[in-house]
Scaffold this active site. Structure first.
Site, mmCIF file in Angstrom:
data_model
loop_
_atom_site.group_PDB
_atom_site.id
_atom_site.type_symbol
_atom_site.label_atom_id
_atom_site.label_comp_id
_atom_site.label_asym_id
_atom_site.label_seq_id
_atom_site.Cartn_x
_atom_site.Cartn_y
_atom_site.Cartn_z
ATOM 1 N N GLY A 258 0.826 -1.198 0.000
ATOM 2 C CA GLY A 258 0.000 0.000 0.000
ATOM 3 C C GLY A 258 0.857 1.244 0.000
ATOM 4 O O GLY A 258 2.042 1.194 0.344
ATOM 5 N N GLN B 101 2.948 10.003 1.344
ATOM 6 C CA GLN B 101 4.252 9.335 1.263
ATOM 7 C C GLN B 101 5.029 9.741 0.020
ATOM 8 O O GLN B 101 6.239 9.520 -0.045
ATOM 9 C CB GLN B 101 4.084 7.807 1.281
ATOM 10 C CG GLN B 101 3.568 7.297 2.622
ATOM 11 C CD GLN B 101 3.465 5.793 2.605
ATOM 12 O OE1 GLN B 101 2.481 5.242 2.149
ATOM 13 N NE2 GLN B 101 4.492 5.105 3.074
ATOM 14 N N CYS C 239 6.511 -0.258 6.721
ATOM 15 C CA CYS C 239 6.038 0.917 5.991
ATOM 16 C C CYS C 239 7.131 1.372 5.046
ATOM 17 O O CYS C 239 8.306 1.400 5.426
ATOM 18 C CB CYS C 239 5.730 2.026 7.001
ATOM 19 S SG CYS C 239 5.151 3.548 6.234
ATOM 20 N N LEU C 240 6.750 1.733 3.813
ATOM 21 C CA LEU C 240 7.752 2.191 2.844
ATOM 22 C C LEU C 240 8.430 3.486 3.292
ATOM 23 O O LEU C 240 9.504 3.822 2.815
ATOM 24 C CB LEU C 240 7.118 2.374 1.464
ATOM 25 C CG LEU C 240 6.625 1.091 0.786
ATOM 26 C CD1 LEU C 240 5.959 1.405 -0.549
ATOM 27 C CD2 LEU C 240 7.767 0.097 0.583
ATOM 28 N N HIS D 247 -3.731 0.975 7.976
ATOM 29 C CA HIS D 247 -2.402 1.588 7.913
ATOM 30 C C HIS D 247 -2.392 2.788 6.961
ATOM 31 O O HIS D 247 -1.898 3.866 7.303
ATOM 32 C CB HIS D 247 -1.387 0.525 7.463
ATOM 33 C CG HIS D 247 0.019 1.010 7.319
ATOM 34 N ND1 HIS D 247 1.052 0.571 8.124
ATOM 35 C CD2 HIS D 247 0.573 1.904 6.454
ATOM 36 C CE1 HIS D 247 2.172 1.180 7.756
ATOM 37 N NE2 HIS D 247 1.918 1.999 6.739
ATOM 38 N N GLU D 248 -2.970 2.590 5.763
ATOM 39 C CA GLU D 248 -2.940 3.666 4.771
ATOM 40 C C GLU D 248 -3.857 4.827 5.168
ATOM 41 O O GLU D 248 -3.508 5.993 4.953
ATOM 42 C CB GLU D 248 -3.295 3.137 3.380
ATOM 43 C CG GLU D 248 -2.376 2.031 2.847
ATOM 44 C CD GLU D 248 -0.893 2.347 2.925
ATOM 45 O OE1 GLU D 248 -0.509 3.527 2.850
ATOM 46 O OE2 GLU D 248 -0.103 1.392 3.074
ATOM 47 N N HIS E 43 -2.169 7.189 7.476
ATOM 48 C CA HIS E 43 -1.256 8.145 6.821
ATOM 49 C C HIS E 43 -1.985 9.436 6.455
ATOM 50 O O HIS E 43 -1.396 10.526 6.498
ATOM 51 C CB HIS E 43 -0.675 7.555 5.534
ATOM 52 C CG HIS E 43 0.544 6.700 5.738
ATOM 53 N ND1 HIS E 43 1.709 7.183 6.318
ATOM 54 C CD2 HIS E 43 0.799 5.400 5.427
ATOM 55 C CE1 HIS E 43 2.619 6.201 6.350
ATOM 56 N NE2 HIS E 43 2.083 5.118 5.823
HETATM 57 ZN ZN ZN Z 1 2.992 3.339 5.668
#
Ligand code: ZN
Length: 161
Positions: A46, A51, A90-91, A132-133, A136
């Site tokens: 995701g 991000q 997480c990226l 999670h997304e 953000h």
């Molecule tokens: Zn993340």
């Protein structure tokens, strides 16, 4: 295909509240395509617009369930139930993982690329990814939910003293 630069934790853009999307534009369509390219390039499940430095309520998710990728514009979580505890990463925090407890089931409403509303229900990894997304978009990183220590990925990691 365009891979965008992923912001990493510490970048203030990841701590901000994102604005709703009011209409689809060619620019936003390009952003969404780039977000998908970037997510696949980094092997994430995701990615949220902040991000890549854009403060808009847009997320993309692909948990390889055969139905994705999901593009969620202005997502809202309507219902959750159950509980799951597992590894999350997480990226925006490359190479780090931690145990996070999330609902096991999530029902969300969002708009698609055509701005039409739809309902997305998910269990397990999909439920985790939606939570999670969506976090953000409210400027929240998963680290605030980690139980115990954040760990480094990979067993070949050498500790330095
Ligand atoms: Zn993340």
């Amino acid at each position: 295909m365009a891979i965008r630069n992923i912001r990493v934790m510490g970048d203030r853009v990841l701590e901000k509240n994102c604005r709703p999307v009011e209409e689809m534009t060619p620019r936003l369509e390009e952003l969404i395509r780039d977000m998908l390219d970037t997510m696949y390039d980094k092997m994430g499940v995701g990615l949220a617009a902040p991000q890549v430095g854009i403060l808009k309520r847009i997320v993309v998710i692909d948990v390889e369930d055969g139905h994705g990728p999901y593009v969620l514009i202005n997502p809202q979580i309507l219902e959750t139930s159950g509980e799951q505890t597992g590894e999350e990463g997480c990226l925006s925090l490359p190479g780090k993982y931690g145990q996070v407890t999330r609902p096991n089931y999530v029902k969300a409403q969002a708009q698609g690329m055509d701005m039409k509303p739809f309902i997305l229900e998910g269990e397990g990894l999909l439920a985790r990814a939606i939570c999670h997304e969506c976090d953000h978009l409210d400027g929240k990183m998963f680290v605030s939910l980690v139980e115990g220590e954040l760990r480094d990925a990979g067993s070949d990691y050498e500790e330095e003293e």
